[in-house]
Write a protein that holds these residues in place. Structure first.
Motif, PDB file in Angstrom:
ATOM      1  N   LYS A 180      -5.170  10.723  -8.020  1.00 43.55           N
ATOM      2  CA  LYS A 180      -5.192   9.623  -7.062  1.00 43.55           C
ATOM      3  C   LYS A 180      -6.618   9.322  -6.611  1.00 43.55           C
TER       4      LYS A 180
ATOM      5  N   GLN B 102      -8.816   5.874  -7.101  1.00 44.32           N
ATOM      6  CA  GLN B 102      -9.374   5.183  -5.932  1.00 44.32           C
ATOM      7  C   GLN B 102     -10.878   4.973  -6.095  1.00 44.32           C
TER       8      GLN B 102
ATOM      9  N   ARG C 200     -13.018   1.352  -6.308  1.00 46.53           N
ATOM     10  CA  ARG C 200     -14.158   1.030  -5.444  1.00 46.53           C
ATOM     11  C   ARG C 200     -15.398   0.717  -6.276  1.00 46.53           C
TER      12      ARG C 200
ATOM     13  N   ARG D 183      -8.961  -3.560 -12.868  1.00 43.06           N
ATOM     14  CA  ARG D 183      -8.408  -3.077 -11.596  1.00 43.06           C
ATOM     15  C   ARG D 183      -6.890  -2.890 -11.716  1.00 43.06           C
TER      16      ARG D 183
ATOM     17  N   GLN E 295      -4.693   0.394 -10.886  1.00 44.16           N
ATOM     18  CA  GLN E 295      -3.622   0.298  -9.881  1.00 44.16           C
ATOM     19  C   GLN E 295      -2.278   0.693 -10.474  1.00 44.16           C
TER      20      GLN E 295
ATOM     21  N   LEU F 138      -2.058   4.385 -10.336  1.00 45.88           N
ATOM     22  CA  LEU F 138      -1.631   4.872  -9.016  1.00 45.88           C
ATOM     23  C   LEU F 138      -0.118   4.761  -8.866  1.00 45.88           C
TER      24      LEU F 138
ATOM     25  N   LYS G  72      -0.661   5.015  -3.783  1.00 50.43           N
ATOM     26  CA  LYS G  72      -1.320   3.735  -3.589  1.00 50.43           C
ATOM     27  C   LYS G  72      -2.666   3.974  -2.927  1.00 50.43           C
ATOM     28  N   ASP G  73      -3.532   2.985  -3.018  1.00 48.62           N
ATOM     29  CA  ASP G  73      -4.846   3.113  -2.397  1.00 48.62           C
ATOM     30  C   ASP G  73      -4.698   2.874  -0.901  1.00 48.62           C
ATOM     31  N   ASP G  74      -4.513   3.970  -0.173  1.00 49.02           N
ATOM     32  CA  ASP G  74      -4.289   3.882   1.275  1.00 49.02           C
ATOM     33  C   ASP G  74      -5.583   3.895   2.079  1.00 49.02           C
TER      34      ASP G  74
ATOM     35  N   LEU H  86      -9.938   8.834   1.127  1.00 50.70           N
ATOM     36  CA  LEU H  86     -10.403   9.636  -0.003  1.00 50.70           C
ATOM     37  C   LEU H  86     -10.202  11.110   0.331  1.00 50.70           C
TER      38      LEU H  86
END
Length: 382
Positions: free
Chosen positions: A152, A156, A160, A321, A325, A328, A334-336, A339
């Motif tokens: 994960k 992430q 970024r 991207r 995604q 994930l 998910k990208d919450d 980090l």
């Protein structure tokens, strides 16, 4: 032809760069726009010079919580000049804010440029640059986590960094030296990561015209040996696809612990040929790096998409991207925005001796590449 420099001693080459002298806390530097900055304690030193804590000039001393840093080097050195060229063109706060707004981003991991200038002290001239202060680098976090990052977290970080690369590419530059030690967490927010060190940044499309592919044997293997792109191994100028290829190598290393060619970093041709074989058969490469149960399908798809790009082609950032995604989603994550640097089950810190050999190998290779001062000339700077 100028006379050859005399060696300082048997087996020793003359120093290529002058080292910056350390300034006392409280030294005031005045930038080109007449704004003055006060130096605090030094917090880092490299081949280019010294990094100091800094703040806007006032009667107060610069505290340990200063929000800025200043890089200082002798004015005739090259790395900071090349880096400064990038920051002045592409990292002004208003540029970054405008791009974030147009792309609906809450954060962008490019340090902001606040000023620069020349400073004279003791009859010597120094170049300096003021940027945001940052925290620890990802190489330290990687070692702390036993040289493995959770899937994960890797995805992430990839998302970024895709935003960062799209931004700098959109402003006519490529980074060319993405690696864990050049990725730093925010000083105030550990959930944000920044791409730093633009000493090798290359203006691949001056005035919007993309440079042609041309191999130059004198520039082979430029960058950091384990991560650098195949284009760089062949001596070609770095491109947008080069940055994305380097990012894919970083993500693979973070996930599995090491890249297959890390056993012979002292041999750049072996590393180059290993990467070429990898790109020719990415599925086989993934099998070498991962077991059948933990193979990240999204990383393979990411690499295959990057491999399909032409040298001058604009990358499909949104598609890339979407691939990450989907990765994930496949692990019910998910990208919450957080980090989490946690150790992966079974991960053990690498022996100190092995790390030392690895770093030495990279340093040996870096002594063979052209100086960053030369790269700045090729970028069209004076």
């Amino acid at each position: 032809m100028p006379p050859k420099a005399k060696a300082a001693g048997k087996g020793r080459a003359p120093a290529k760069r002058k080292l910056a002298e350390e300034f006392p806390p409280g030294e005031v530097l005045t930038a080109t726009g007449k704004k003055s900055w006060k130096l605090g304690a030094p917090i880092g030193q490299g081949g280019f010079g010294i990094i100091y804590l800094a703040d806007e000039n006032s009667a107060k001393p610069v505290g340990a919580d200063a929000p800025y840093v200043i890089k200082v080097e002798p004015s005739d050195n090259g790395p900071l000049f090349s880096e400064l060229h990038f920051y002045m063109r592409a990292a002004k706060p208003d540029l970054i804010e405008s791009w974030m707004k147009s792309h609906k981003l809450k954060h962008l991991g490019v340090p902001r440029y606040w000023g620069s200038g020349l400073h004279e002290s003791g009859g010597k001239k120094y170049r300096f640059m003021v940027i945001d202060r940052l925290g620890t680098d990802l190489q330290k976090k990687f070692e702390e986590c036993g040289r493995r990052f959770p899937r994960k977290l890797v995805l992430q970080l990839g998302l970024r960094l895709l935003n960062v690369l799209e931004y700098i590419h959109d402003h006519e530059y490529v980074h060319a030296d993405i690696k864990p030690s050049n990725l730093m967490l925010s000083y105030s927010d550990p959930n944000q990561v920044y791409l730093v060190d633009y000493g090798l940044a290359f203006r691949y499309a001056p005035d919007g015209i993309v440079k042609e592919y041309k191999e130059n044997p004198k520039r082979c293997h430029d960058g950091t040996i384990e991560f650098t792109s195949i284009d760089a191994h062949k001596g070609a100028s770095p491109s947008r696809r080069s940055d994305l290829q380097i990012l894919s190598y970083c993500m693979v290393q973070w996930l599995c612990g090491r890249l297959p060619w890390e056993d012979k970093l002292q041999d750049p041709l072996y590393v180059r040929d290993s990467k070429i074989r990898c790109q020719e058969n990415i599925s086989k490469f993934m099998t070498e790096c991962f077991s059948s149960t933990d193979k990240p399908v999204e990383i393979q798809k990411f690499m295959e998409k990057v491999e399909s790009l032409d040298y001058k082609e604009k990358p499909p950032y949104e598609e890339l991207r979407s691939i990450l995604q989907a990765g994930l989603k496949s692990i019910q994550a998910k990208d919450d925005g957080k980090l989490e640097f946690t150790a992966v089950n079974g991960a053990v810190s690498a022996p100190a001796q092995k790390k030392t050999r690895r770093r030495k190998a990279a340093e040996d290779i870096e002594t063979e590449v052209p100086s960053r001062k030369k790269r700045s000339k090729e970028n069209g700077t004076k």
